[in-house]
Design a protein around this motif. Sequence first.
Motif, PDB file in Angstrom:
ATOM      1  N   VAL A  14      42.360  42.625  38.724  1.00 48.08           N
ATOM      2  CA  VAL A  14      42.778  41.300  39.170  1.00 48.08           C
ATOM      3  C   VAL A  14      44.280  41.229  39.424  1.00 48.08           C
ATOM      4  O   VAL A  14      44.732  40.581  40.369  1.00 48.08           O
ATOM      5  N   ASP A  30      37.192  42.422  34.663  1.00 49.50           N
ATOM      6  CA  ASP A  30      38.516  41.960  34.266  1.00 49.50           C
ATOM      7  C   ASP A  30      38.395  40.550  33.699  1.00 49.50           C
ATOM      8  O   ASP A  30      37.351  39.910  33.815  1.00 49.50           O
ATOM      9  N   PHE A  31      39.496  40.056  33.108  1.00 47.65           N
ATOM     10  CA  PHE A  31      39.500  38.715  32.516  1.00 47.65           C
ATOM     11  C   PHE A  31      39.019  37.643  33.480  1.00 47.65           C
ATOM     12  O   PHE A  31      38.246  36.793  33.130  1.00 47.65           O
ATOM     13  N   GLN A  32      39.514  37.671  34.689  1.00 47.64           N
ATOM     14  CA  GLN A  32      39.190  36.624  35.660  1.00 47.64           C
ATOM     15  C   GLN A  32      38.640  37.219  36.948  1.00 47.64           C
ATOM     16  O   GLN A  32      39.013  36.821  38.039  1.00 47.64           O
ATOM     17  N   ALA A  33      37.733  38.143  36.821  1.00 41.43           N
ATOM     18  CA  ALA A  33      37.182  38.825  37.993  1.00 41.43           C
ATOM     19  C   ALA A  33      36.516  37.855  38.961  1.00 41.43           C
ATOM     20  O   ALA A  33      36.642  38.004  40.175  1.00 41.43           O
ATOM     21  N   THR A  34      35.816  36.873  38.445  1.00 40.79           N
ATOM     22  CA  THR A  34      35.082  35.968  39.343  1.00 40.79           C
ATOM     23  C   THR A  34      36.000  35.029  40.118  1.00 40.79           C
ATOM     24  O   THR A  34      35.527  34.304  40.984  1.00 40.79           O
ATOM     25  N   ASN A  35      37.303  35.059  39.836  1.00 40.09           N
ATOM     26  CA  ASN A  35      38.252  34.274  40.635  1.00 40.09           C
ATOM     27  C   ASN A  35      38.585  34.958  41.964  1.00 40.09           C
ATOM     28  O   ASN A  35      39.170  34.338  42.836  1.00 40.09           O
ATOM     29  N   MET A  80      31.290  41.099  40.318  1.00 39.70           N
ATOM     30  CA  MET A  80      32.401  40.601  39.504  1.00 39.70           C
ATOM     31  C   MET A  80      31.910  40.334  38.088  1.00 39.70           C
ATOM     32  O   MET A  80      30.977  39.541  37.894  1.00 39.70           O
ATOM     33  N   ASP A  82      33.369  39.089  34.455  1.00 40.97           N
ATOM     34  CA  ASP A  82      34.458  38.576  33.632  1.00 40.97           C
ATOM     35  C   ASP A  82      34.310  39.139  32.229  1.00 40.97           C
ATOM     36  O   ASP A  82      33.206  39.147  31.669  1.00 40.97           O
ATOM     37  N   ASP A  84      36.736  40.817  28.503  1.00 41.74           N
ATOM     38  CA  ASP A  84      37.886  41.400  27.818  1.00 41.74           C
ATOM     39  C   ASP A  84      37.484  42.814  27.403  1.00 41.74           C
ATOM     40  O   ASP A  84      36.610  42.989  26.553  1.00 41.74           O
ATOM     41  N   GLY A  92      31.308  40.461  28.352  1.00 41.78           N
ATOM     42  CA  GLY A  92      31.656  41.328  29.476  1.00 41.78           C
ATOM     43  C   GLY A  92      31.060  42.714  29.339  1.00 41.78           C
ATOM     44  O   GLY A  92      30.439  43.238  30.271  1.00 41.78           O
TER      45      GLY A  92
END
Length: 127
Positions: A14, A30-35, A80, A82, A84, A92
């Motif tokens: 990300v 990743d932490f905010q993959a779906t962003n 994607m 999300d 940690d 995840g």
Amino acid sequence: LERPSFRVLDIGAVGYPWSIHSGVADVIFDFQATNLPNCFLTDDMARAEACCSSLDDQCFDKLFTRERCCRGKQPVFVGMIDGDVTNVEGAGWAKMFRLVQMTGKFDLVITSHLFEDLTDPMVWVRQ
């Protein structure tokens, strides 16, 4: 440009998603993959296929390039997840392991933006 037929996982993409923009990654964890947006909506396959089959580049721009969005004439939809990576009990990793059980292991894992952010790298290495 023909993309090789191996599967690629990018963990930590990300921050600098070069593997997505270049059309290399199949799945991002990743932490905010779906962003991170995909090139096409999954409910508009006809448009996605038409764009990838077209000889002109009207569907594409600087961010959503043909290389990123198509493999030959087929549209690309990057998975994607999300999560940690340091939380081995987290949702995840559970999703990642289910995906691997269903589709098989990845041929390549990219971690170019990961190790500098880990407080305990051995947790990730054991996974």
